[in-house]
Enzyme design. Structure first.
Site, PDB file in Angstrom:
ATOM      1  N   ASN A  61     -48.273 -34.248  20.888  1.00 50.14           N
ATOM      2  CA  ASN A  61     -47.447 -32.981  21.336  1.00 50.14           C
ATOM      3  C   ASN A  61     -47.949 -32.441  22.588  1.00 50.14           C
ATOM      4  OD1 ASN A  61     -49.567 -32.349  19.282  1.00 50.14           O
ATOM      5  ND2 ASN A  61     -48.712 -30.356  18.921  1.00 50.14           N
ATOM      6  N   GLU A  63     -48.025 -29.090  24.627  1.00 53.01           N
ATOM      7  CA  GLU A  63     -47.535 -27.773  24.626  1.00 53.01           C
ATOM      8  C   GLU A  63     -47.532 -26.996  25.903  1.00 53.01           C
ATOM      9  OE1 GLU A  63     -49.867 -25.691  21.334  1.00 53.01           O
ATOM     10  OE2 GLU A  63     -48.591 -27.091  19.888  1.00 53.01           O
ATOM     11  N   CYS A  72     -42.687 -32.351  21.215  1.00 52.23           N
ATOM     12  CA  CYS A  72     -43.316 -32.904  20.139  1.00 52.23           C
ATOM     13  C   CYS A  72     -43.924 -34.490  20.332  1.00 52.23           C
ATOM     14  CB  CYS A  72     -42.277 -32.952  18.890  1.00 52.23           C
ATOM     15  SG  CYS A  72     -41.742 -31.244  18.407  1.00 52.23           S
ATOM     16  N   GLU A  74     -43.213 -37.138  18.619  1.00 46.55           N
ATOM     17  CA  GLU A  74     -42.113 -38.005  18.366  1.00 46.55           C
ATOM     18  C   GLU A  74     -41.350 -38.311  19.771  1.00 46.55           C
ATOM     19  OE1 GLU A  74     -43.227 -35.419  16.494  1.00 46.55           O
ATOM     20  OE2 GLU A  74     -42.397 -35.537  14.643  1.00 46.55           O
ATOM     21  N   CYS A 110     -39.234 -32.455  13.317  1.00 44.80           N
ATOM     22  CA  CYS A 110     -38.650 -31.252  13.467  1.00 44.80           C
ATOM     23  C   CYS A 110     -37.074 -31.675  13.729  1.00 44.80           C
ATOM     24  CB  CYS A 110     -38.995 -30.169  14.467  1.00 44.80           C
ATOM     25  SG  CYS A 110     -38.591 -30.954  16.160  1.00 44.80           S
TER      26      CYS A 110
END
Ligand code: THU
Length: 156
Positions: A61, A63, A72, A74, A110
């Site tokens: 991830n 940020e 994220c 993924e 998510c």
């Protein structure tokens, strides 16, 4: 009116029950998680994608001070895989996460990541997704099942 129910089949596995390549993917995902840029949440996520050509692509991830600009693990991994090998199908996706106390028991993608996973599955073919936690792994054989009644573009 007809009442209908959707069921999601999944299995739980111990670390030793993972295949050698899945154990390798978990190891690579953990390595990726340690490189996450997560100064705001301190939640470090790692993803490892196995491609049909044998390549393993990892992501973590990323940020941002402007929170929605981050992404994220993924999606980092899947987009990177697609950018490098646009014609190569995804065969597996493994996800792990580490919080301030260590490995989390369970990490689940998510909603936005589920949509991107769905795209990778419809673009090539469905693949298994493994949510590797501290004690066990949850394995979903067909990743599309993580997004029941999802939007796959077939109506466009
Ligand atoms: N995160 C992921 O990377 N993958 C998930 O499946 C869930 C959440 C990240 C986004 C954010 O950087 C942090 O975890 C906390 O939500």
């Amino acid at each position: 009116m007809k009442e209908r129910t959707l069921q999601i089949p999944y299995s739980t596995l111990t670390h030793d029950e993972l295949s050698p390549i899945e154990q390798e993917l978990e190891r690579r995902a953990l390595e990726a998680a340690t490189g996450a840029y997560a100064p705001y949440s301190h939640f470090h996520v790692g993803a490892a994608v196995l491609l049909a050509n044998g390549e393993i692509v990892t992501g973590s991830n990323q940020e941002n001070a402007a929170y929605p600009s981050g992404t994220c693990a993924e999606r980092t991994a899947l987009f990177w895989a697609s950018a490098q090998w646009p014609e190569v199908p995804v065969e597996r996706l493994v996800i792990v996460a580490i919080n301030s106390e260590g490995r989390v028991p369970f990490i689940s993608p998510c909603g936005s990541c589920r949509q991107v996973i769905m795209e990778a599955a419809t673009r090539f073919h469905p693949f298994p997704i493994l949510l590797c936690g501290s004690e066990q792994t949850i394995r979903i054989e067909d990743c599309r099942q993580l997004l029941p009644l999802g939007f796959d573009g077939s109506a466009l």
